[in-house]
Motif scaffolding. Structure first.
Motif, PDB file in Angstrom:
ATOM      1  N   PRO A   1       1.163  -1.551   0.179  1.00 59.18           N
ATOM      2  CA  PRO A   1       0.207   0.365  -0.307  1.00 59.18           C
ATOM      3  C   PRO A   1       1.000   1.147   0.179  1.00 59.18           C
ATOM      4  O   PRO A   1       1.947   1.559   0.641  1.00 59.18           O
ATOM      5  CB  PRO A   1      -0.807  -0.533   1.182  1.00 59.18           C
ATOM      6  N   LEU A   2       0.410   2.572  -0.789  1.00 61.77           N
ATOM      7  CA  LEU A   2       0.762   3.172  -0.176  1.00 61.77           C
ATOM      8  C   LEU A   2       0.012   4.410   0.774  1.00 61.77           C
ATOM      9  O   LEU A   2      -1.134   4.558   0.933  1.00 61.77           O
ATOM     10  CB  LEU A   2       0.469   4.662  -2.158  1.00 61.77           C
ATOM     11  N   VAL A   3       1.352   4.523   1.326  1.00 61.92           N
ATOM     12  CA  VAL A   3       0.313   5.333   2.905  1.00 61.92           C
ATOM     13  C   VAL A   3       0.763   6.774   2.939  1.00 61.92           C
ATOM     14  O   VAL A   3       1.866   7.156   2.985  1.00 61.92           O
ATOM     15  CB  VAL A   3       1.064   4.289   4.164  1.00 61.92           C
ATOM     16  N   HIS A   4       0.161   7.700   3.619  1.00 67.05           N
ATOM     17  CA  HIS A   4       0.337   8.370   3.938  1.00 67.05           C
ATOM     18  C   HIS A   4      -0.736   9.334   5.204  1.00 67.05           C
ATOM     19  O   HIS A   4      -1.292   7.980   5.789  1.00 67.05           O
ATOM     20  CB  HIS A   4      -0.717   9.699   2.699  1.00 67.05           C
ATOM     21  N   ALA A   5      -0.444  10.202   5.514  1.00 68.73           N
ATOM     22  CA  ALA A   5      -0.203  10.240   6.822  1.00 68.73           C
ATOM     23  C   ALA A   5      -0.379  12.026   7.148  1.00 68.73           C
ATOM     24  O   ALA A   5       0.701  12.237   6.605  1.00 68.73           O
ATOM     25  CB  ALA A   5       0.094  10.290   7.741  1.00 68.73           C
ATOM     26  N   MET A   6      -1.203  12.398   8.414  1.00 68.15           N
ATOM     27  CA  MET A   6      -0.869  14.256   8.233  1.00 68.15           C
ATOM     28  C   MET A   6      -0.259  13.487   9.352  1.00 68.15           C
ATOM     29  O   MET A   6      -0.586  13.161  10.559  1.00 68.15           O
ATOM     30  CB  MET A   6      -2.438  14.319   8.631  1.00 68.15           C
ATOM     31  N   VAL A   7       1.008  14.917   9.567  1.00 59.70           N
ATOM     32  CA  VAL A   7       1.992  14.338  10.859  1.00 59.70           C
ATOM     33  C   VAL A   7       1.962  16.131  11.803  1.00 59.70           C
ATOM     34  O   VAL A   7       2.605  16.919  10.771  1.00 59.70           O
ATOM     35  CB  VAL A   7       3.488  13.896  10.188  1.00 59.70           C
ATOM     36  N   ASP A   8       1.958  15.530  12.845  1.00 60.29           N
ATOM     37  CA  ASP A   8       1.578  17.211  13.659  1.00 60.29           C
ATOM     38  C   ASP A   8       2.731  16.907  13.939  1.00 60.29           C
ATOM     39  O   ASP A   8       3.973  16.112  14.895  1.00 60.29           O
ATOM     40  CB  ASP A   8       1.459  16.767  15.274  1.00 60.29           C
ATOM     41  N   LEU A   9       3.973  17.975  14.044  1.00 60.21           N
ATOM     42  CA  LEU A   9       5.878  18.338  13.935  1.00 60.21           C
ATOM     43  C   LEU A   9       5.404  19.240  15.728  1.00 60.21           C
ATOM     44  O   LEU A   9       5.953  20.210  15.793  1.00 60.21           O
ATOM     45  CB  LEU A   9       6.557  18.172  12.820  1.00 60.21           C
ATOM     46  N   GLY A  10       5.265  18.304  16.076  1.00 65.84           N
ATOM     47  CA  GLY A  10       4.964  18.285  17.565  1.00 65.84           C
ATOM     48  C   GLY A  10       4.371  20.172  17.883  1.00 65.84           C
ATOM     49  O   GLY A  10       4.938  20.559  18.413  1.00 65.84           O
ATOM     50  N   GLY A  11       3.566  20.221  17.778  1.00 67.29           N
ATOM     51  CA  GLY A  11       2.116  20.999  17.628  1.00 67.29           C
ATOM     52  C   GLY A  11       3.351  22.189  17.194  1.00 67.29           C
ATOM     53  O   GLY A  11       2.276  23.502  16.952  1.00 67.29           O
ATOM     54  N   VAL A  12       4.477  22.094  16.506  1.00 69.77           N
ATOM     55  CA  VAL A  12       4.968  23.462  15.562  1.00 69.77           C
ATOM     56  C   VAL A  12       3.863  23.721  14.212  1.00 69.77           C
ATOM     57  O   VAL A  12       3.683  24.518  13.518  1.00 69.77           O
ATOM     58  CB  VAL A  12       6.168  23.506  15.057  1.00 69.77           C
ATOM     59  N   LEU A  13       4.147  22.093  13.333  1.00 66.63           N
ATOM     60  CA  LEU A  13       3.705  21.854  12.305  1.00 66.63           C
ATOM     61  C   LEU A  13       2.687  21.460  11.829  1.00 66.63           C
ATOM     62  O   LEU A  13       3.069  20.155  12.246  1.00 66.63           O
ATOM     63  CB  LEU A  13       4.686  22.895  11.499  1.00 66.63           C
ATOM     64  N   THR A  14       1.437  21.154  11.081  1.00 68.77           N
ATOM     65  CA  THR A  14       1.310  19.770  10.412  1.00 68.77           C
ATOM     66  C   THR A  14       1.367  19.758   9.157  1.00 68.77           C
ATOM     67  O   THR A  14       1.462  20.917   8.301  1.00 68.77           O
ATOM     68  CB  THR A  14      -0.392  19.662  11.295  1.00 68.77           C
ATOM     69  N   LEU A  15       1.311  18.496   9.047  1.00 65.21           N
ATOM     70  CA  LEU A  15       2.165  18.195   7.082  1.00 65.21           C
ATOM     71  C   LEU A  15       1.588  16.938   7.103  1.00 65.21           C
ATOM     72  O   LEU A  15       0.852  16.440   7.523  1.00 65.21           O
ATOM     73  CB  LEU A  15       3.339  18.549   6.730  1.00 65.21           C
ATOM     74  N   PHE A  16       0.759  17.290   5.301  1.00 65.62           N
ATOM     75  CA  PHE A  16       0.844  15.553   4.457  1.00 65.62           C
ATOM     76  C   PHE A  16       1.915  15.156   3.966  1.00 65.62           C
ATOM     77  O   PHE A  16       2.913  16.214   3.375  1.00 65.62           O
ATOM     78  CB  PHE A  16      -0.296  15.932   3.496  1.00 65.62           C
ATOM     79  N   SER A  17       2.701  13.985   4.778  1.00 63.79           N
ATOM     80  CA  SER A  17       3.818  13.323   3.441  1.00 63.79           C
ATOM     81  C   SER A  17       3.475  11.957   3.623  1.00 63.79           C
ATOM     82  O   SER A  17       2.581  11.043   4.262  1.00 63.79           O
ATOM     83  CB  SER A  17       4.581  13.693   5.080  1.00 63.79           C
ATOM     84  N   ARG A  18       4.058  11.529   2.914  1.00 61.56           N
ATOM     85  CA  ARG A  18       3.990  10.143   2.471  1.00 61.56           C
ATOM     86  C   ARG A  18       4.931   9.044   3.789  1.00 61.56           C
ATOM     87  O   ARG A  18       5.812   9.585   4.698  1.00 61.56           O
ATOM     88  CB  ARG A  18       5.471   9.642   1.324  1.00 61.56           C
ATOM     89  N   ILE A  19       4.446   7.719   3.986  1.00 61.32           N
ATOM     90  CA  ILE A  19       5.553   6.855   5.129  1.00 61.32           C
ATOM     91  C   ILE A  19       5.778   6.075   4.717  1.00 61.32           C
ATOM     92  O   ILE A  19       4.860   5.590   3.236  1.00 61.32           O
ATOM     93  CB  ILE A  19       3.916   6.657   6.026  1.00 61.32           C
ATOM     94  N   LYS A  20       6.907   5.260   4.208  1.00 65.22           N
ATOM     95  CA  LYS A  20       8.133   5.213   3.856  1.00 65.22           C
ATOM     96  C   LYS A  20       7.909   3.713   5.112  1.00 65.22           C
ATOM     97  O   LYS A  20       7.694   3.590   5.824  1.00 65.22           O
ATOM     98  CB  LYS A  20       9.761   5.136   4.541  1.00 65.22           C
ATOM     99  N   ASP A  21       7.653   2.196   3.612  1.00 62.16           N
ATOM    100  CA  ASP A  21       7.885   0.430   4.200  1.00 62.16           C
ATOM    101  C   ASP A  21       6.978   0.689   5.266  1.00 62.16           C
ATOM    102  O   ASP A  21       7.284   0.025   6.144  1.00 62.16           O
ATOM    103  CB  ASP A  21       9.546   0.967   4.296  1.00 62.16           C
ATOM    104  N   CYS A  22       6.318   0.967   5.009  1.00 62.18           N
ATOM    105  CA  CYS A  22       4.885   0.653   5.990  1.00 62.18           C
ATOM    106  C   CYS A  22       3.642  -0.173   5.790  1.00 62.18           C
ATOM    107  O   CYS A  22       3.380   0.000   4.798  1.00 62.18           O
ATOM    108  CB  CYS A  22       4.113   1.734   6.472  1.00 62.18           C
ATOM    109  N   PRO A  23       3.958  -1.963   6.533  1.00 63.28           N
ATOM    110  CA  PRO A  23       2.785  -2.500   5.805  1.00 63.28           C
ATOM    111  C   PRO A  23       1.552  -2.118   6.152  1.00 63.28           C
ATOM    112  O   PRO A  23       1.267  -1.585   7.067  1.00 63.28           O
ATOM    113  CB  PRO A  23       3.332  -3.903   6.395  1.00 63.28           C
ATOM    114  N   MET A  24       0.348  -3.039   5.294  1.00 60.95           N
ATOM    115  CA  MET A  24      -1.170  -2.541   5.664  1.00 60.95           C
ATOM    116  C   MET A  24      -1.211  -2.304   7.174  1.00 60.95           C
ATOM    117  O   MET A  24      -1.486  -3.865   7.403  1.00 60.95           O
ATOM    118  CB  MET A  24      -2.130  -3.095   4.656  1.00 60.95           C
TER     119      MET A  24
END
Length: 157
Positions: A93-116
């Protein structure tokens, strides 16, 4: 093929040109090469934008921008797994996540080598910088006409 292997046909190249002669956000890519995730922050109103802005603040239109470091670890706020319609060259699967960088910023990113199902909301992720195929370009005679490129994603910490 892993998304970090960088083996794509030039006609399908989704990675930006990263040299000073092509973009005003070239410091972002230079910083990535050092393992730093950075963005621009307006010195006048304090707005931090991602992706970085190379010219003006989108909030107050000031040109008074500075480069700031972002955390390289964060928390998955939401996770999606894509199994159908994945672009050529990407494993499922192609995995994406909204990532919270410690309350500094939130961004959308791919997640590498992540099984379902391996990444869940609340899991910690960390920055991964990976090489992308170099991009040749026409330039002045005698100069290096290849730009070494990198990009980023995250992986489960």
């Amino acid at each position: 093929m892993s998304i970090t292997e960088g083996k794509y046909a030039a006609s399908m190249d989704m990675w930006p040109l990263q040299g000073k002669q092509f973009t005003r956000i070239y410091p972002f890519f230079d910083n990535l090469k050092e393992g730093r995730l950075t963005t621009t922050k307006c010195k006048d109103c304090g707005t931090m934008s991602f992706p970085p802005r190379g010219v003006i603040c989108p909030e107050c239109l000031s040109e008074n921008l500075e480069w700031v470091d972002l955390p390289t670890k964060g928390t998955a706020l939401s996770v999606t797994y894509e199994e159908v319609g994945v672009p050529i060259g990407f494993e499922t699967p192609l995995v994406h996540a909204m990532v919270d960088l410690g309350g500094v910023l939130t961004l959308f990113s791919r997640i590498k080598d992540c099984p379902m199902g391996a990444l869940k909301v609340g899991d910690e992720v960390k920055l991964v910088v990976f090489p992308v195929d170099p991009q040749p370009f026409d330039g002045k005679k005698g100069e290096d006409n290849v730009i070494q490129r990198v990009f980023f994603c995250f992986e489960k910490a």
